[in-house]
Design a protein around this motif. Structure first.
Motif, PDB file in Angstrom:
ATOM      1  N   THR A  63       0.814  -1.227   0.000  1.00 18.96           N
ATOM      2  CA  THR A  63       0.000   0.000   0.000  1.00 18.96           C
ATOM      3  C   THR A  63       0.847   1.277   0.000  1.00 18.96           C
ATOM      4  O   THR A  63       0.319   2.375  -0.136  1.00 18.96           O
ATOM      5  N   LYS A  64       2.168   1.128   0.146  1.00 17.32           N
ATOM      6  CA  LYS A  64       3.034   2.315   0.176  1.00 17.32           C
ATOM      7  C   LYS A  64       3.077   2.960  -1.218  1.00 17.32           C
ATOM      8  O   LYS A  64       3.032   2.254  -2.227  1.00 17.32           O
ATOM      9  N   GLU A  65       3.207   4.279  -1.243  1.00 19.42           N
ATOM     10  CA  GLU A  65       3.463   4.941  -2.525  1.00 19.42           C
ATOM     11  C   GLU A  65       4.964   5.049  -2.667  1.00 19.42           C
ATOM     12  O   GLU A  65       5.624   5.655  -1.844  1.00 19.42           O
ATOM     13  N   GLY A  66       5.522   4.416  -3.692  1.00 16.78           N
ATOM     14  CA  GLY A  66       6.967   4.434  -3.881  1.00 16.78           C
ATOM     15  C   GLY A  66       7.602   3.168  -3.337  1.00 16.78           C
ATOM     16  O   GLY A  66       6.957   2.363  -2.649  1.00 16.78           O
ATOM     17  N   PRO A  67       8.902   2.983  -3.672  1.00 15.11           N
ATOM     18  CA  PRO A  67       9.589   1.746  -3.307  1.00 15.11           C
ATOM     19  C   PRO A  67       9.761   1.569  -1.801  1.00 15.11           C
ATOM     20  O   PRO A  67       9.985   2.541  -1.082  1.00 15.11           O
ATOM     21  N   TYR A  68       9.680   0.350  -1.357  1.00 15.33           N
ATOM     22  CA  TYR A  68       9.892   0.030   0.060  1.00 15.33           C
ATOM     23  C   TYR A  68      11.384   0.035   0.380  1.00 15.33           C
ATOM     24  O   TYR A  68      12.203  -0.458  -0.402  1.00 15.33           O
ATOM     25  N   ILE A  69      11.727   0.589   1.546  1.00 13.96           N
ATOM     26  CA  ILE A  69      13.095   0.469   2.046  1.00 13.96           C
ATOM     27  C   ILE A  69      13.110  -0.588   3.156  1.00 13.96           C
ATOM     28  O   ILE A  69      12.059  -0.993   3.660  1.00 13.96           O
ATOM     29  N   GLU A  70      14.308  -1.006   3.543  1.00  9.05           N
ATOM     30  CA  GLU A  70      14.461  -2.129   4.468  1.00  9.05           C
ATOM     31  C   GLU A  70      13.765  -1.903   5.808  1.00  9.05           C
ATOM     32  O   GLU A  70      13.319  -2.851   6.444  1.00  9.05           O
ATOM     33  N   THR A  71      13.700  -0.636   6.235  1.00 13.20           N
ATOM     34  CA  THR A  71      13.135  -0.369   7.562  1.00 13.20           C
ATOM     35  C   THR A  71      11.622  -0.139   7.538  1.00 13.20           C
ATOM     36  O   THR A  71      11.020   0.100   8.587  1.00 13.20           O
ATOM     37  N   ASP A  72      11.008  -0.180   6.369  1.00 10.57           N
ATOM     38  CA  ASP A  72       9.542  -0.062   6.318  1.00 10.57           C
ATOM     39  C   ASP A  72       8.915  -1.245   7.048  1.00 10.57           C
ATOM     40  O   ASP A  72       9.464  -2.353   7.051  1.00 10.57           O
ATOM     41  N   GLU A  73       7.764  -0.979   7.627  1.00  9.71           N
ATOM     42  CA  GLU A  73       7.080  -1.998   8.440  1.00  9.71           C
ATOM     43  C   GLU A  73       6.467  -3.078   7.544  1.00  9.71           C
ATOM     44  O   GLU A  73       5.626  -2.780   6.704  1.00  9.71           O
ATOM     45  N   PRO A  74       6.877  -4.342   7.715  1.00  8.65           N
ATOM     46  CA  PRO A  74       6.227  -5.406   6.942  1.00  8.65           C
ATOM     47  C   PRO A  74       4.787  -5.627   7.412  1.00  8.65           C
ATOM     48  O   PRO A  74       4.463  -5.355   8.568  1.00  8.65           O
ATOM     49  N   ASN A  75       3.971  -6.101   6.512  1.00  6.81           N
ATOM     50  CA  ASN A  75       2.571  -6.420   6.856  1.00  6.81           C
ATOM     51  C   ASN A  75       2.043  -7.360   5.774  1.00  6.81           C
ATOM     52  O   ASN A  75       1.302  -6.947   4.889  1.00  6.81           O
ATOM     53  N   PRO A  76       2.465  -8.640   5.829  1.00  6.02           N
ATOM     54  CA  PRO A  76       2.136  -9.544   4.723  1.00  6.02           C
ATOM     55  C   PRO A  76       0.630  -9.741   4.546  1.00  6.02           C
ATOM     56  O   PRO A  76      -0.104  -9.760   5.533  1.00  6.02           O
ATOM     57  N   VAL A  77       0.232  -9.889   3.278  1.00  8.85           N
ATOM     58  CA  VAL A  77      -1.199 -10.050   2.995  1.00  8.85           C
ATOM     59  C   VAL A  77      -1.545 -11.485   2.622  1.00  8.85           C
ATOM     60  O   VAL A  77      -2.671 -11.779   2.261  1.00  8.85           O
ATOM     61  N   ASN A  78      -0.557 -12.381   2.670  1.00 12.90           N
ATOM     62  CA  ASN A  78      -0.859 -13.787   2.366  1.00 12.90           C
ATOM     63  C   ASN A  78       0.012 -14.715   3.229  1.00 12.90           C
ATOM     64  O   ASN A  78       0.934 -14.268   3.928  1.00 12.90           O
ATOM     65  N   ALA A  79      -0.325 -16.006   3.174  1.00 16.64           N
ATOM     66  CA  ALA A  79       0.337 -16.992   4.042  1.00 16.64           C
ATOM     67  C   ALA A  79       1.829 -17.105   3.717  1.00 16.64           C
ATOM     68  O   ALA A  79       2.670 -17.187   4.621  1.00 16.64           O
ATOM     69  N   TYR A  80       2.147 -17.124   2.433  1.00 20.40           N
ATOM     70  CA  TYR A  80       3.552 -17.192   2.024  1.00 20.40           C
ATOM     71  C   TYR A  80       4.343 -16.035   2.652  1.00 20.40           C
ATOM     72  O   TYR A  80       5.402 -16.244   3.254  1.00 20.40           O
ATOM     73  N   GLY A  81       3.813 -14.821   2.525  1.00 24.11           N
ATOM     74  CA  GLY A  81       4.492 -13.648   3.084  1.00 24.11           C
ATOM     75  C   GLY A  81       4.654 -13.746   4.599  1.00 24.11           C
ATOM     76  O   GLY A  81       5.701 -13.379   5.139  1.00 24.11           O
ATOM     77  N   ARG A  82       3.608 -14.259   5.259  1.00 24.18           N
ATOM     78  CA  ARG A  82       3.697 -14.398   6.734  1.00 24.18           C
ATOM     79  C   ARG A  82       4.818 -15.369   7.107  1.00 24.18           C
ATOM     80  O   ARG A  82       5.600 -15.119   8.028  1.00 24.18           O
ATOM     81  N   THR A  83       4.909 -16.500   6.380  1.00 27.63           N
ATOM     82  CA  THR A  83       5.927 -17.499   6.739  1.00 27.63           C
ATOM     83  C   THR A  83       7.329 -16.995   6.401  1.00 27.63           C
ATOM     84  O   THR A  83       8.279 -17.279   7.122  1.00 27.63           O
ATOM     85  N   LYS A  84       7.450 -16.225   5.314  1.00 31.62           N
ATOM     86  CA  LYS A  84       8.774 -15.687   4.969  1.00 31.62           C
ATOM     87  C   LYS A  84       9.198 -14.619   5.985  1.00 31.62           C
ATOM     88  O   LYS A  84      10.373 -14.537   6.354  1.00 31.62           O
ATOM     89  N   LEU A  85       8.245 -13.821   6.439  1.00 27.96           N
ATOM     90  CA  LEU A  85       8.577 -12.810   7.456  1.00 27.96           C
ATOM     91  C   LEU A  85       9.015 -13.496   8.751  1.00 27.96           C
ATOM     92  O   LEU A  85       9.989 -13.080   9.394  1.00 27.96           O
ATOM     93  N   ALA A  86       8.319 -14.578   9.103  1.00 23.83           N
ATOM     94  CA  ALA A  86       8.713 -15.325  10.314  1.00 23.83           C
ATOM     95  C   ALA A  86      10.126 -15.892  10.136  1.00 23.83           C
ATOM     96  O   ALA A  86      10.896 -15.983  11.110  1.00 23.83           O
ATOM     97  N   GLY A  87      10.486 -16.270   8.920  1.00 21.48           N
ATOM     98  CA  GLY A  87      11.847 -16.745   8.635  1.00 21.48           C
ATOM     99  C   GLY A  87      12.879 -15.653   8.890  1.00 21.48           C
ATOM    100  O   GLY A  87      13.938 -15.893   9.484  1.00 21.48           O
ATOM    101  N   GLU A  88      12.564 -14.437   8.440  1.00 22.00           N
ATOM    102  CA  GLU A  88      13.476 -13.308   8.712  1.00 22.00           C
ATOM    103  C   GLU A  88      13.669 -13.153  10.223  1.00 22.00           C
ATOM    104  O   GLU A  88      14.799 -13.007  10.707  1.00 22.00           O
ATOM    105  N   HIS A  89      12.540 -13.184  10.937  1.00 26.05           N
ATOM    106  CA  HIS A  89      12.608 -12.985  12.397  1.00 26.05           C
ATOM    107  C   HIS A  89      13.423 -14.094  13.069  1.00 26.05           C
ATOM    108  O   HIS A  89      14.139 -13.840  14.028  1.00 26.05           O
ATOM    109  N   ALA A  90      13.280 -15.318  12.553  1.00 25.92           N
ATOM    110  CA  ALA A  90      14.019 -16.440  13.156  1.00 25.92           C
ATOM    111  C   ALA A  90      15.525 -16.197  13.061  1.00 25.92           C
ATOM    112  O   ALA A  90      16.269 -16.454  14.021  1.00 25.92           O
ATOM    113  N   LEU A  91      15.996 -15.696  11.931  1.00 28.37           N
ATOM    114  CA  LEU A  91      17.428 -15.402  11.809  1.00 28.37           C
ATOM    115  C   LEU A  91      17.817 -14.227  12.705  1.00 28.37           C
ATOM    116  O   LEU A  91      18.834 -14.263  13.409  1.00 28.37           O
TER     117      LEU A  91
END
Ligand SMILES: NC(=O)c1ccc[n+]([C@@H]2O[C@H](COP(=O)([O-])OP(=O)(O)OC[C@H]3O[C@@H](n4cnc5c(N)ncnc54)[C@H](OP(=O)(O)O)[C@@H]3O)[C@@H](O)[C@H]2O)c1
Length: 298
Positions: A107-135
């Motif tokens: 929903t952001k206007e313009g490219p996302y930077i690394e510090t933008d707040e993630p907010n996945p809209v699907n299951a794949y995105g949720r599991t990948k975000l959890a992977g980031e957090h695990a590391l």
């Protein structure tokens, strides 16, 4: 230097298996040799091989299927990477991992930077975000690269699907209101090696710090723009005579899928370019290079 690569037969894993070779010994494993649906089994593999670097190119990437099987997607995309992170910490290995534009809601206007707040809209995105957090919570030394819209000269991907359909049909209808950066698996693999080379030197001199970076081609388009470029590159530069005459742009609502997609998948790569002194080329340049390689196979 010894590198342990997981997922050697995926789009990215296959390219990594080539690109990593100049750095030293590469032990590349496939699904039969390392099953991420049994994450605890990965411990023994890492302990036996004792690599200096672990590169994880494995993922549950079937975005729509993940809606029905989020548990399995979570095991592969977050539990298993977490275990690799624990093992990396144990042997002081550097862990390279990949994530996705789909951690954002688009929903952001313009490219996302690394510090933008993630907010996945699907299951794949949720599991990948959890992977980031695990590391990130593991305490291991890691680099996470978020990439987008990966294609390659082999396996299943948008490029090869469009070339096939454009050879069979007069007209195609392609989503025109989702935007992102088509990124060749080879660019991600080659760039990973450049970054890894720098990271290993930093780690040896005690100045390495873990981080998450966006790693895609430069500039953006829609899936419709991507398909138009594929067809025109084939016809104009590669002397093809594809059957397709019309490529219609359609809105996402006219192409319903089980998983919702972010409308804006654009990732800013300024962070990675500055940190690693690299240049990420325009997506059209890399598309043409990839198509030169694949075209004769169609
Ligand atoms: N594809 C994209 O558009 C895209 C976009 C953004 C980010 N990414 C990220 O980029 C990375 C690489 O993606 P990719 O495009 O190369 O994906 P891919 O072509 O689908 O490859 C995924 C790899 O994971 C392996 N795999 C799946 N389940 C497994 C399991 N249970 N045990 C062991 N291996 C398993 C697959 O093995 P098999 O070869 O045996 O199936 C394959 O080698 C992933 O982290 C992905 O999330 C991809």
């Amino acid at each position: 230097m010894k590198t342990l690569l997981f997922g050697k037969n995926g789009q990215l894993g296959w390219e990594l298996n080539r690109s990593l070779q100049p750095l030293g010994q590469v032990i590349a494993l496939n699904r039969e040799q390392a099953d991420f649906s049994d994450p605890d089994s990965l411990r023994e593999i890492v302990r036996n091989i004792k690599p200096d670097v672990i590169v994880n190119a494995v993922a549950f990437t079937a975005v729509d299927k993940a809606e029905d099987d989020e548990d399995l997607a979570a095991i592969i995309n977050s539990v298993a990477p977490g275990i690799l992170a624990e093992e990396a910490l144990r042997i002081d290995a550097l862990l390279i991992h990949y994530s996705t534009d789909y951690v954002f809601d688009g929903t952001k206007e313009g490219p996302y930077i690394e510090t933008d707040e993630p907010n996945p809209v699907n299951a794949y995105g949720r599991t990948k975000l959890a992977g980031e957090h695990a590391l990130q919570s593991s305490g291991c030394n890691y680099l996470i690269f978020r990439t987008s819209w990966i294609y390659a000269s082999r396996a299943h991907n948008f490029l090869l699907t469009i070339l096939k359909l454009a050879n069979e049909r007069d007209e195609l209808s392609i989503v025109a209101d989702q935007i992102g950066s088509p990124t060749s698996a080879r660019l991600v693999a080659d760039t990973t090696v450049l970054c890894l080379h720098q990271a290993v030197k930093e780690k040896r001199s005690g100045v390495f710090s873990s981080g998450l970076y966006h790693l895609t081609s430069s500039n953006y388009t829609s899936w419709h723009g991507f398909s138009e470029e594929i067809v025109s590159t084939a016809n104009i530069y590669l002397n093809a005579s594809l059957k397709v005459k019309i490529i219609k742009g359609i809105p996402t609502v006219d192409y319903p899928t089980p998983a919702k997609r972010p409308m804006n998948s654009c990732l800013s790569t300024t962070g990675a370019e500055k940190k690693f002194h690299i240049h990420l080329p325009d997506w059209k340049v890399l598309l043409r290079l990839c198509m030169e390689e694949v075209y004769d196979c169609i």
